[in-house]
Design an enzyme around this catalytic site. Structure first.
Site, PDB file in Angstrom:
ATOM      1  N   ILE A 144      36.066  18.407  43.603  1.00 21.85           N
ATOM      2  CA  ILE A 144      34.759  17.784  42.207  1.00 21.85           C
ATOM      3  C   ILE A 144      33.497  18.354  42.156  1.00 21.85           C
ATOM      4  CG2 ILE A 144      33.964  15.916  41.581  1.00 21.85           C
ATOM      5  CD1 ILE A 144      36.836  15.491  41.637  1.00 21.85           C
ATOM      6  N   LYS A 145      33.558  18.918  41.266  1.00 19.90           N
ATOM      7  CA  LYS A 145      32.367  19.429  41.188  1.00 19.90           C
ATOM      8  C   LYS A 145      30.733  18.389  41.094  1.00 19.90           C
ATOM      9  CE  LYS A 145      31.706  23.314  40.005  1.00 19.90           C
ATOM     10  NZ  LYS A 145      30.944  24.397  38.815  1.00 19.90           N
TER      11      LYS A 145
END
Length: 375
Positions: free
Chosen positions: A138-139
């Site tokens: 997850i960025k």
């Protein structure tokens, strides 16, 4: 396998493709790149998806079959998570072969939640559950609020790619968040051996901003001083990244880290982002060649990957002449160019740029849906 790319991988640098679209996921192109180009991961962001959705009809079938009444945002998340899930499956053999060190695909929280840690955590959890793959990351933007979200997500066992890092101090903050999350898991009796994170440190945009400031200074200088100041152009980004790598080496050593490593923890690798060259006067593989070393990742757009395959040179460079990097940044400071001021500006612009792409993406989706309904 391409010899230069294989050598780069052997030097300790993972190659992640800074691009994704449905065509390459379906026509065998990504499998070929994994097999032939030593590709071990992939990143995505709103700008990349905006381009992918605007070109061709690869998404039309899924969009036309989507449940009625979905918002443009919900439609985007539908197609985005489908692509990332497929990419994760293709990289799964890499993930398994490297025991969770590599083989990741990144998906980004919306830029609108960058300053809201609770909203970031909620969205990160939802994306993690929706993709439902062990090798998704997850960025999360590396703002101060983002760092708080990073710690919480990692402590829950969610892999995180911390993006939009421009300053060494911001890098320090996210390393601390990573170490704190691992300590929290150890204290709770939870495993840490499959928690993965990268710190995406942006490169070329630093040179673009500093070169612009140097040009303004040069225009005001007498002729005898112009050449010296001009010699500083195109060097700050590499210097800044080398100091970030030195910080990485320092913080992932010593008693605290040794205790975590003994439990199987992996380092949070520096990931060099924004590695396409913006100034055509510079060597087109500059931001790859000058940042090669162990435990690093480089996200390469397709054109940069092809350029390195053709003429890239491999040598350990990321920790060479770090003293020179410090002197360069001191020289810039003496000219009135403050690195903190530059990096603060770039972070604000980076979030705004992703928001603009995100808005354009949603507008494009709305237009595409109208056209599909009218058929």
């Amino acid at each position: 396998m391409a010899p230069r790319l294989k050598e780069l991988h052997a030097a300790g640098q993972s190659l992640w493709l800074d691009y994704i679209d449905r065509a390459m996921l379906q026509n065998g192109d990504l499998e070929r790149r994994i097999r032939e180009d030593a590709l071990t991961g992939m990143t995505s962001n709103p700008t990349i998806f905006e381009k992918a959705l605007a070109e061709g009809a690869h998404y039309d079938t899924q969009l036309a079959a989507a449940e009625a009444g979905l918002t443009p945002w919900e439609l985007f998340e539908l197609v985005e998570t489908e692509d990332v899930r497929r990419a994760c499956d293709l990289f799964l053999p890499v993930y398994e072969a490297t025991k969770g060190k590599d083989g990741y695909v990144s998906i980004e929280v919306s830029p609108g939640v960058a300053e809201d840690p609770d909203a970031t955590i909620e969205e990160g959890r939802r994306l993690w559950a929706t993709v439902a793959r062990p090798n998704v990351m997850i960025k999360v933007p590396g703002t101060e609020s983002g760092a708080r979200a990073v710690r919480s997500l990692l402590a829950e066992g969610i892999n995180v790619n911390v993006t939009l890092l421009f300053s060494v101090e911001a890098h320090r903050r996210v390393i601390e968040a990573y170490l704190d999350a691992l300590d929290e898991r150890v204290a709770a009796g939870k495993p840490v051996d499959r928690i993965a994170s990268v710190a995406s440190f942006f490169v070329s945009r630093v040179d673009s901003e500093i070169d612009k400031r140097l040009d303004a200074i040069i225009a005001q200088l007498p002729e005898e001083r112009k050449s010296y100041v001009a010699s500083l152009k195109g060097r700050a980004a590499i210097a800044n990244a080398k100091l970030a790598y030195r910080l990485f080496q320092t913080m992932f050593s010593g008693q605290r880290w040794d205790a975590l490593a003994a439990k199987g923890a992996m380092v949070q690798r520096p990931l060099w982002a924004s590695t396409s060259v913006k100034n055509p006067a510079y060597r087109d593989v500059l931001y790859v060649e000058q940042l090669i070393g162990p435990d690093t990742v480089n996200t390469l757009p397709p054109a940069t990957l092809e350029a390195f395959r053709d003429h890239g040179e491999v040598a350990r460079t990321v920790d060479q002449d770090v003293d020179g990097a410090e002197r360069l940044l001191a020289d810039l400071e003496a000219l009135g160019i403050s690195m903190p001021a530059v990096t603060d500006k770039l972070l604000v612009e980076g979030i705004a740029s992703f928001q603009k792409s995100f808005d354009g993406l949603l507008a494009g989706l709305e237009k595409k849906m109208s056209a599909l309904v009218a058929r």
